[in-house]
Design a protein around this motif. Structure first.
Motif, mmCIF file in Angstrom:
data_model
loop_
_atom_site.group_PDB
_atom_site.id
_atom_site.type_symbol
_atom_site.label_atom_id
_atom_site.label_comp_id
_atom_site.label_asym_id
_atom_site.label_seq_id
_atom_site.Cartn_x
_atom_site.Cartn_y
_atom_site.Cartn_z
ATOM 1 N N ASP A 185 10.223 -7.644 5.312
ATOM 2 C CA ASP A 185 10.138 -8.540 4.165
ATOM 3 C C ASP A 185 11.251 -8.219 3.163
ATOM 4 N N GLU A 187 11.768 -9.122 0.277
ATOM 5 C CA GLU A 187 11.332 -8.859 -1.095
ATOM 6 C C GLU A 187 11.006 -7.375 -1.282
ATOM 7 N N VAL A 188 10.438 -6.761 -0.241
ATOM 8 C CA VAL A 188 10.091 -5.339 -0.347
ATOM 9 C C VAL A 188 11.368 -4.490 -0.390
ATOM 10 N N ALA A 191 12.664 -4.794 -3.722
ATOM 11 C CA ALA A 191 11.915 -3.976 -4.671
ATOM 12 C C ALA A 191 12.514 -2.572 -4.688
ATOM 13 N N ALA A 194 15.651 -2.819 -6.573
ATOM 14 C CA ALA A 194 15.434 -3.108 -7.989
ATOM 15 C C ALA A 194 14.971 -1.879 -8.764
ATOM 16 N N PHE A 195 14.347 -0.927 -8.070
ATOM 17 C CA PHE A 195 13.941 0.284 -8.769
ATOM 18 C C PHE A 195 14.975 1.394 -8.623
ATOM 19 N N LEU A 210 8.292 0.013 7.825
ATOM 20 C CA LEU A 210 7.797 -1.347 8.008
ATOM 21 C C LEU A 210 8.214 -1.929 9.354
ATOM 22 N N ALA A 287 -2.632 0.553 8.397
ATOM 23 C CA ALA A 287 -2.992 0.000 7.089
ATOM 24 C C ALA A 287 -3.497 -1.428 7.249
ATOM 25 N N LEU A 288 -2.824 -2.191 8.107
ATOM 26 C CA LEU A 288 -3.223 -3.585 8.278
ATOM 27 C C LEU A 288 -4.568 -3.678 8.987
ATOM 28 N N ALA A 291 -7.402 -3.084 6.692
ATOM 29 C CA ALA A 291 -7.708 -4.215 5.823
ATOM 30 C C ALA A 291 -8.564 -5.243 6.542
ATOM 31 N N ARG B 69 18.093 -12.431 -11.041
ATOM 32 C CA ARG B 69 18.560 -11.349 -10.177
ATOM 33 C C ARG B 69 19.921 -10.822 -10.590
ATOM 34 N N SER B 106 13.147 -3.101 -14.839
ATOM 35 C CA SER B 106 12.363 -3.106 -13.602
ATOM 36 C C SER B 106 11.920 -4.538 -13.308
ATOM 37 N N MET B 107 11.260 -4.715 -12.175
ATOM 38 C CA MET B 107 11.023 -6.076 -11.712
ATOM 39 C C MET B 107 9.631 -6.225 -11.096
ATOM 40 N N PHE B 109 7.569 -8.882 -8.511
ATOM 41 C CA PHE B 109 7.971 -9.872 -7.523
ATOM 42 C C PHE B 109 6.894 -10.916 -7.260
ATOM 43 N N GLN B 110 7.352 -12.072 -6.790
ATOM 44 C CA GLN B 110 6.422 -13.182 -6.557
ATOM 45 C C GLN B 110 5.353 -12.829 -5.530
ATOM 46 N N HIS B 111 5.774 -12.215 -4.432
ATOM 47 C CA HIS B 111 4.790 -11.865 -3.408
ATOM 48 C C HIS B 111 4.485 -10.377 -3.425
ATOM 49 N N PHE B 112 4.545 -9.814 -4.596
ATOM 50 C CA PHE B 112 4.125 -8.445 -4.911
ATOM 51 C C PHE B 112 5.062 -7.373 -4.375
ATOM 52 N N ALA B 113 5.560 -7.534 -3.130
ATOM 53 C CA ALA B 113 6.524 -6.577 -2.569
ATOM 54 C C ALA B 113 6.030 -5.139 -2.631
ATOM 55 N N LEU B 114 4.782 -4.936 -2.227
ATOM 56 C CA LEU B 114 4.253 -3.570 -2.194
ATOM 57 C C LEU B 114 4.510 -2.973 -0.817
ATOM 58 N N LEU B 115 4.459 -1.657 -0.748
ATOM 59 C CA LEU B 115 4.591 -0.994 0.541
ATOM 60 C C LEU B 115 3.208 -0.921 1.174
ATOM 61 N N PRO B 116 2.993 -1.632 2.292
ATOM 62 C CA PRO B 116 1.646 -1.764 2.840
ATOM 63 C C PRO B 116 1.047 -0.446 3.318
ATOM 64 N N SER B 160 -3.472 -3.764 1.153
ATOM 65 C CA SER B 160 -4.109 -4.806 1.959
ATOM 66 C C SER B 160 -5.610 -4.908 1.691
ATOM 67 N N GLN B 161 -6.164 -3.907 1.032
ATOM 68 C CA GLN B 161 -7.600 -3.955 0.738
ATOM 69 C C GLN B 161 -7.881 -4.651 -0.597
ATOM 70 N N ARG B 174 3.441 -0.821 -11.237
ATOM 71 C CA ARG B 174 4.636 -0.151 -10.712
ATOM 72 C C ARG B 174 5.805 -0.322 -11.683
ATOM 73 N N ALA B 175 5.953 -1.571 -12.178
ATOM 74 C CA ALA B 175 7.036 -1.821 -13.123
ATOM 75 C C ALA B 175 6.797 -1.086 -14.442
#
Ligand SMILES: Nc1ncnc2c1ncn2[C@@H]1O[C@H](COP(=O)(O)OP(=O)(O)OP(=O)(O)O)[C@@H](O)[C@H]1O
Ligand SMILES: [Mg+2]
Lengths: 293, 431
Positions: A185, A187-188, A191, A194-195, A210, A287-288, A291, B69, B106-107, B109-116, B160-161, B174-175
């Protein structure tokens, strides 16, 4: 007259001759290098073969069954136990272990080349474009053709088999790795950027974790291709199940052919289940799955 | 003081970006340079003040994402400069840029962009990990940030939970954990369903109040823009066509595009009582007698008046028939005839909150300031007018642009002169 003309081609590209000359030149020029490669590969293979065939059968079998239990669970362990019992029963244990050693050595080296190459290809479109036809070539060339130059260079035994196996099994490793990393992804990845993460950290902590399920699928493919090539290596005189298969073919010995072939099937199933179980153990997959519960 | 400044920023994607910029500067349009590349952002200049929520909005493809951006260097401008502190993001090296991203901006994101594969806590701690903060410290700070967004107790869960709204809270935490002054949010709430979305909006406003972050927020939802934004920049085809407060955008759209954009916005959730109220017609001081009140009502041709005390604090309402009846029976104080049945609203109440009070009484809804002083009223017609775009422009006049004494009623220095006016009318009454 017309028939005679058709057997006489209009032109003949001496591609085969060129490759032959090239291989001969390479062999003589890089003699020292190839000797080094041979020593290393043979050392690795012999060492591993000794680990598998040295100790009593039941100890090795138990360790392999234990591994199956650890990666997947008791079902795979029981399956492995039954499978190994069959292999021992048809007197193919030594051969199976020699083949396993060859698969592991060749597969490991193939992955050590394929994964970094896949990562580079994922970051560089030009490299990716250049690699594509090469990988196509490597994947579609009939497998045993690889044996011919390797035999010329390394003579007979396990080493030409290992080298041919590495070349043959490389492609899916590169492909899946590239696919996996490109499929992360964006976006990830952003991220991470961006950090303020460095490209190295993004690779280690975002892209590889990933992409791991996909990379694992590639590893599975590499191992399976390695096994099929390891069997073909029997043609070049590599010890193992392949040699008995080749012998059975030469002697039209149905019984031996079936027994050695069965050994291949069991080994293939074991390796396949083990590597796909490992893929399920990738943190992202876990992880998936968590969930979904 | 500015938190962030963009000056003449261009971004052209494609084969010949510099050539495209040159032509755009010479007056070419986006379509004219299409052969050279996609002009995503064209000659934008704006400043964001510290602690402000600056909303960028526009249709899809108008260049919002490209613009935001560029503010953290994910996209490098083709021309122009972006000043963040002492740096120009258009010129910094890759290493400097990383440092700026760690410390300054910092930012979300629209779809969160977390590390699953990482726990909520480790996700929130990720920026600190990148900055090299040691484990105990970063976990402590991440937990604190999670607390701020109301996610205590979820530290060990996996993303995911969580539900979508909670995931975005992790993204926000996070931001926040990164503790930068500037926060970029690109359609951060667009993936959430409406209820969760407005919850998140409220939470963001609260956090912004307590933390004073400078937020650049992108959305293509005008209601969200108006609700969150201190100022809104309207983008169209790569250019910023207007920058202003919600009310300015709503009441003085710079062009047709903005006007159509705001046409279907729910104005009652943007406009405040203070912005549409008018001068109360009949106001009487409690100290004045019933006769004064009656006379004033007659002059203004109204049947009721608001009663205020010396400080103009609203006491209630008095009706003509009550006074007429009472004076016939003998002398009576105005306060005794005052009913406190009217419900007043504050100046910053949204029009949407005014319907209930307006329905309760035939009188205009009184508007009071923080000290309870009557500063204006909203007759029903005004309320209805304000809801429709066309007449709103007539009904609402910005005090800055039209200081004429009609309305809105200024609260402050003007008050005294108004009081004098009232005194004049009351004292001039022949008993
Ligand atoms: N990396 C890129 N390469 C080429 N063109 C791009 C790139 N990123 C954006 N564009 C183009 O720039 C224009 C503006 O895109 P941008 O994503 O900034 O719009 P947006 O306002 O964020 O739209 P949306 O609301 O759909 O997110 C679009 O025409 C888009 O196709
Ligand atoms: Mg966008």
């Amino acid at each position: 007259m017309t028939y005679a003309a058709s057997t006489e081609p209009l032109y003949r590209l001496p591609l085969g001759d060129w490759v032959d000359t090239a291989i001969a030149t390479i062999t003589s020029t890089f003699d020292g290098f190839f000797d080094g490669v041979k020593t290393v590969l043979l050392g690795g293979y012999d060492g591993l073969a000794l680990v598998f065939t040295g100790p009593p059968v039941w100890i090795v079998a138990l360790v392999l069954v234990g591994l199956a239990f650890w990666t997947k669970g008791w079902k795979l362990a029981v399956g492995a136990l039954v499978g190994f019992a069959v292999i021992v029963g048809v007197d193919q244990w030594e051969n199976a272990m020699a083949t396993l050693a060859l698969v592991i050595v060749a597969g490991a080296i193939a992955l050590m080349i394929a994964i970094p190459l896949g990562i580079l290809a994922a970051r560089n479109d030009r490299l990716s474009g250049a690699l594509r036809p090469v990988l196509d070539f490597m994947q579609t060339m009939p497998a045993f053709v690889y044996l011919i130059p390797t035999v010329v260079i390394f003579l007979t035994g396990a080493v030409p088999g290992i080298v041919a196996t590495i070349v043959f099994a490389l492609a899916p490793g590169v492909r899946f790795t590239e696919l996996g990393i490109r499929g992360v992804d964006s976006e990830v990845v952003e991220a991470g950027q961006a950090f303020g993460a460095t490209p190295g950290r993004i690779l280690r902590q975002i892209q590889i974790p990933l992409a791991l399920p996909t990379i694992m699928a590639g590893i599975n493919q590499v191992i399976m291709l390695s096994l099929s090539m390891a069997v073909i290596s029997g043609l070049a005189g590599a010890e193992g199940l392949g040699r008995d298969v080749v012998a059975a073919l030469a002697r039209v010995d149905v019984a031996l052919g079936f027994e050695a072939g069965l050994g291949v099937v069991i080994l293939a199933m074991y390796l396949d289940r083990m590597t796909s179980a490992l893929a399920d153990r990738a943190p992202v997959s876990r992880a998936l799955k968590l969930a979904a519960v | 003081m500015t938190a962030l400044r963009a000056e003449g920023v261009f971004k052209v994607f494609g084969r010949r970006p510099n050539e495209a910029v040159r032509r755009l500067r010479d007056g070419a349009s986006r379509e004219d340079v299409a052969g050279l590349g996609t002009a995503a952002v064209i000659d934008t200049t704006f400043e964001v003040t510290p602690g402000e929520i600056f909303v960028v909005m526009g249709l899809s493809g108008s260049g919002k994402s490209t613009l935001i951006r560029m503010l953290n260097g994910l996209v490098r401008p083709t021309a122009g400069s972006i000043i963040l502190g002492e740096h120009d993001l258009a010129k910094v090296s890759a290493a400097e840029l990383r440092d700026i991203r760690r410390k300054r901006v910092s930012m979300v994101f629209q779809h969160f962009a977390l590390l699953p594969h990482r726990s909520v806590l480790d996700n929130a701690a990720f920026p600190l990990e990148i900055s090299g903060v040691d484990k105990a410290e970063r976990r402590r700070r991440a937990a604190e940030a999670l607390g701020m967004v109301g996610l205590d107790g979820w530290e060990d869960s996996l993303p995911s939970q969580l539900s979508g709204g909670m995931r975005q809270r992790v993204g926000l935490a996070r931001a926040l954990a990164a503790d930068t002054d500037v926060l970029l949010m690109d359609e951060a709430f667009s993936a959430l369903d409406p209820l969760i979305r407005s919850e998140m909006q409220e939470q963001l406003l609260e956090l912004q109040q307590t933390l004073g972050k400078t937020i650049i927020f992108i959305t293509h939802d005008l209601n969200e823009a108006m609700h969150l934004g201190d100022r809104i920049a309207m983008m169209r085809d790569g250019r910023i066509v207007q920058i202003g407060t919600s009310e300015q955008i709503l009441t003085e759209p710079a062009d047709e595009y903005v006007a159509t954009f705001v046409a279907d916005v729910d104005r009652t959730r943007v406009l405040t009582a203070g912005s549409v109220m008018v001068r109360p017609k009949a106001v009487v001081f409690a100290a004045a007698g019933p006769h004064v009140a009656l006379r004033q009502m007659r002059d203004e041709q109204v049947s009721a008046a608001y009663v205020v005390d010396r400080n103009r604090k609203l006491l209630g309402v008095v009706r003509d028939q009550d006074i007429s009846a009472a004076v016939r029976l003998g002398p009576v104080a105005l306060v005794d005839l005052t009913r406190d049945e009217v419900s007043a609203v504050s100046t910053d109440a949204l029009l949407a909150e005014l319907f209930a009070p307006a329905a309760e009484t035939p009188l205009p809804v009184p508007v009071i300031d923080a000290r309870g002083r009557l500063v204006g009223v909203i007759p029903r017609v005004t309320l209805l007018d304000a809801m429709t775009p066309t007449t709103a422009e007539v009904a609402v006049v910005d005090p800055a642009t039209d200081p004429s004494d009609a309305y809105p009623i200024a609260v402050g220095p003007d008050l005294d002169t108004e009081l004098d006016d009232l005194r004049l009318t009351t004292t001039g009454d022949p008993r």
